[in-house]
Design a protein around this motif. Structure first.
Motif, mmCIF file in Angstrom:
data_model
loop_
_atom_site.group_PDB
_atom_site.id
_atom_site.type_symbol
_atom_site.label_atom_id
_atom_site.label_comp_id
_atom_site.label_asym_id
_atom_site.label_seq_id
_atom_site.Cartn_x
_atom_site.Cartn_y
_atom_site.Cartn_z
ATOM 1 N N VAL A 97 11.721 2.352 3.702
ATOM 2 C CA VAL A 97 11.956 2.392 2.256
ATOM 3 C C VAL A 97 10.636 2.525 1.507
ATOM 4 C CG1 VAL A 97 12.756 1.026 0.280
ATOM 5 C CG2 VAL A 97 14.148 1.162 2.351
ATOM 6 N N ALA A 98 9.576 1.894 2.034
ATOM 7 C CA ALA A 98 8.271 1.980 1.392
ATOM 8 C C ALA A 98 7.596 3.324 1.635
ATOM 9 C CB ALA A 98 7.372 0.845 1.889
ATOM 10 N N ALA A 99 7.724 3.865 2.857
ATOM 11 C CA ALA A 99 6.946 5.039 3.247
ATOM 12 C C ALA A 99 7.608 6.369 2.903
ATOM 13 C CB ALA A 99 6.667 4.990 4.752
ATOM 14 N N ALA B 16 -5.988 -4.745 5.101
ATOM 15 C CA ALA B 16 -5.714 -6.165 5.300
ATOM 16 C C ALA B 16 -4.418 -6.362 6.072
ATOM 17 C CB ALA B 16 -5.644 -6.881 3.952
ATOM 18 N N GLY B 17 -3.389 -5.569 5.759
ATOM 19 C CA GLY B 17 -2.115 -5.688 6.470
ATOM 20 C C GLY B 17 -2.249 -5.386 7.947
ATOM 21 N N VAL B 18 -3.019 -4.337 8.267
ATOM 22 C CA VAL B 18 -3.220 -3.979 9.673
ATOM 23 C C VAL B 18 -4.010 -5.069 10.395
ATOM 24 C CG1 VAL B 18 -4.323 -2.328 11.221
ATOM 25 C CG2 VAL B 18 -3.065 -1.507 9.224
ATOM 26 N N LEU B 19 -5.080 -5.562 9.764
ATOM 27 C CA LEU B 19 -5.894 -6.610 10.387
ATOM 28 C C LEU B 19 -5.089 -7.897 10.587
ATOM 29 C CD1 LEU B 19 -9.316 -6.155 8.533
ATOM 30 C CD2 LEU B 19 -8.705 -5.441 10.866
ATOM 31 N N LEU B 20 -4.281 -8.254 9.615
ATOM 32 C CA LEU B 20 -3.436 -9.440 9.759
ATOM 33 C C LEU B 20 -2.420 -9.248 10.880
ATOM 34 C CD1 LEU B 20 -2.865 -10.346 6.009
ATOM 35 C CD2 LEU B 20 -4.058 -11.746 7.713
ATOM 36 N N ALA C 159 0.826 -1.209 0.000
ATOM 37 C CA ALA C 159 0.000 0.000 0.000
ATOM 38 C C ALA C 159 0.861 1.261 0.000
ATOM 39 C CB ALA C 159 -0.924 -0.009 1.215
ATOM 40 N N LEU C 160 1.919 1.276 0.787
ATOM 41 C CA LEU C 160 2.782 2.454 0.865
ATOM 42 C C LEU C 160 3.503 2.710 -0.456
ATOM 43 C CD1 LEU C 160 4.307 1.908 4.432
ATOM 44 C CD2 LEU C 160 2.709 3.713 3.751
ATOM 45 N N ILE C 161 3.953 1.641 -1.110
ATOM 46 C CA ILE C 161 4.686 1.805 -2.366
ATOM 47 C C ILE C 161 3.741 2.192 -3.502
ATOM 48 C CG2 ILE C 161 6.027 0.562 -4.119
ATOM 49 C CD1 ILE C 161 7.398 -0.950 -1.883
ATOM 50 N N GLY D 117 -7.264 -0.499 -4.670
ATOM 51 C CA GLY D 117 -6.081 -1.345 -4.727
ATOM 52 C C GLY D 117 -5.008 -0.936 -3.744
ATOM 53 N N VAL D 118 -5.146 0.220 -3.136
ATOM 54 C CA VAL D 118 -4.218 0.665 -2.092
ATOM 55 C C VAL D 118 -4.850 0.507 -0.709
ATOM 56 C CG1 VAL D 118 -2.963 2.648 -1.154
ATOM 57 C CG2 VAL D 118 -3.052 2.273 -3.637
ATOM 58 N N ILE D 119 -6.099 0.925 -0.574
ATOM 59 C CA ILE D 119 -6.778 0.875 0.722
ATOM 60 C C ILE D 119 -6.958 -0.554 1.214
ATOM 61 C CG2 ILE D 119 -8.889 1.460 1.967
ATOM 62 C CD1 ILE D 119 -7.170 3.858 1.239
#
Length: 508
Positions: free
Chosen positions: A419-421, A245-249, A226-228, A238-240
């Motif tokens: 690196v992503a953010a 999902a990453g936060v929930l996981l 999402a950050l990249i 496609g970003v949200i």
């Protein structure tokens, strides 16, 4: 030739001992080189594959993602199934993935291969030091680790120079191909001279925390993606969706770790306030390092106009300073305690990054680049060895290896997110690295952010780190802070869980 000696009885001065040391250095050297040479090749990779900035980010992040998520599992596999076996599998895996990286016809294959490379790194990185601890005679372990550290430090110092030479010479693909001959020497030597060792009570363990490793990797992957993707796609579904999902996981990961009997990352260890505090400092420091070293090499090539070789060589002062001075820094931390080094070190690093604001078109290396790197190197020397020692001193002896592994993984995850953010936060567009003016402008916005994160780390250290954690600590073996020589740029060094007796105030 005779068969390998029994574990725990090999002397460093023996021919077999020297071969064991060679094996460990070659294996870890592959990962060391990879962590320093790839950044130098990024502009040429982008040019050759006609790739945008997101591809360059993923070239770094895919490797860091799998390595950070699986490094704790890699150490556990070695303890259970044999340290030499998992180490050799890691070396072969790493070399095969490196070959695939070098042969990659497009960006998608390169990114996938880099992810596979990280899996190999997670298998071999914990094993290179752990197998030495297991096979060498107790009287020789400190000297063996010191020799391993020094030789590994040389590999890290040579990395940027070698990477630049390869990129400007035969091409960027040879940055990856160089791992194949190293593996071709390392594997047969390991199989011939290194005895197999494993944890004595390995059969009593119930299983591995595979769900935790998978959930951790997927959580990091969702947030990183999402950050990249955000600079190019904005707040699109496609970003949200990957971000949520990453936060929930991540939440599910924490829940699973609380419920498992043998979790990869026991939440209870974070009840130790000193351990939690030092990991917060680690996250701040290595997030700033990750963002800086990703952008600095691009700045030197895209804006200042350096060749890949010149850019790689330009960064040598930081590594050389760590190679020469980290042992003294570790000794100083033991005398005065870690609070001052862990406060002053990030402040010096922040000052070095702010000095990089002077680096632009037409900059002089001696007047502009070198002073910034010397100040940055001084800060890294000041903080890296005491940081690692404080992590180990903050927990009881039987959890030293676990604490070191968590700290190492936290540092790598912090670098991954940075690196992503960072390009998103400073407004770097997908094609910004192709324009000296645009990239230089965003670089000038990025350096104060990196410096600010370091200052937050310094403040946390000043407010939370106890002065007496290291001072006066008694140990059964001579302390060898030189183990911190060469690991400080990408992550703190792993500790194999060697025998120590912390001071009473260092226990949980």
């Amino acid at each position: 030739m005779s068969e390998p000696s029994a574990s725990g009885a090999i002397r460093l001065s023996s021919p077999q001992g020297r071969w064991v040391l060679t094996t460990a250095v070659l294996g870890s050297g592959m990962a060391m080189l990879d962590s320093t040479v790839v950044n130098v090749a990024l502009p040429r990779i982008g040019e050759d594959l006609d790739a945008d900035l997101a591809v360059l980010q993923w070239t770094v992040s895919a490797y860091m993602l799998t390595l950070a998520a699986l490094i704790l599992l890699g150490g556990a596999l070695g303890d259970r199934y044999g340290r030499r076996r998992i180490f050799v599998i890691g070396v072969v895996w790493f070399a095969a993935a490196s070959l695939l990286c070098g042969l990659a016809p497009n960006a998608a294959v390169l990114i996938a291969a880099r992810g596979l490379q990280g899996v190999g790194g997670a298998l071999l990185t914990p094993g290179s030091l752990a197998l030495m601890q297991a096979v060498f005679h107790p009287d020789d372990r400190a000297r063996a680790v010191g020799a391993w550290s020094g030789l590994g430090g040389v590999a890290a110092a040579v990395g940027p120079f070698l990477g630049g030479w390869l990129v400007d010479g035969p091409g960027w693909r040879w940055v990856f191909f160089v791992n194949v001959p190293l593996a071709a020497v390392c594997v047969p030597v390991a199989l011939r001279f290194v005895p197999e060792t494993r944890e004595r009570d390995a059969k009593e363990h119930r299983g591995f925390d595979v769900p935790g490793a998978v959930l951790g990797a997927l959580s990091l992957a969702g947030v990183t993606y999402a950050l990249i993707a955000a600079p190019d796609r904005g707040a699109a579904p496609g970003v949200i969706v990957p971000a949520v999902a990453g936060v929930l996981l991540g939440v599910v990961f924490l829940h699973v770790e609380r419920r498992r009997q043998d979790p990869m990352m026991p939440p209870s260890i974070f009840a130790i306030r000193q351990f939690t505090a030092i990991n917060a400092v680690t996250v701040c420091v290595y997030a700033a390092f990750g963002g800086f070293f990703f952008l600095a090499v691009l700045q030197l090539q895209v804006v200042v106009g350096y060749s890949a070789l010149a850019a790689g060589t330009a960064l040598l002062p930081t590594t050389v300073m760590m190679l020469l001075l980290s042992a003294r820094s570790g000794e100083l931390g033991q005398r005065i305690g870690p609070r001052i080094p862990l406060t002053v070190g990030p402040v010096l690093c922040a000052a070095g990054m702010l000095l990089m604001l002077r680096v632009g078109v037409g900059s002089s290396y001696l007047a502009d680049v070198l002073p910034a790197l010397v100040v940055l190197g001084a800060g890294m020397v000041t903080l890296v060895a005491p940081l690692t020692a404080t992590v180990l001193a903050s927990v009881d002896v039987d959890r030293a290896g676990l604490a070191s592994g968590i700290n190492n993984a936290a540092a790598r995850a912090a670098g991954l997110i940075a690196v992503a953010a960072l390009p998103l936060l400073v407004g770097m567009g997908p094609e910004s690295y192709r324009s000296a003016e645009e990239f230089g402008s965003t670089f000038r916005r990025a350096m104060p952010l990196c410096a600010g994160v370091l200052l937050v780390g310094a403040l946390i250290a000043w407010l939370t780190v106890r002065t007496n954690v290291l001072r006066g600590a008694a140990v059964e073996e001579p302390c060898h802070p030189e183990v911190n020589y060469h690991c400080g740029v990408s992550a703190p060094p792993l500790d194999p869980g060697e025998t120590r007796r912390p001071a009473p105030e260092a226990r949980a």
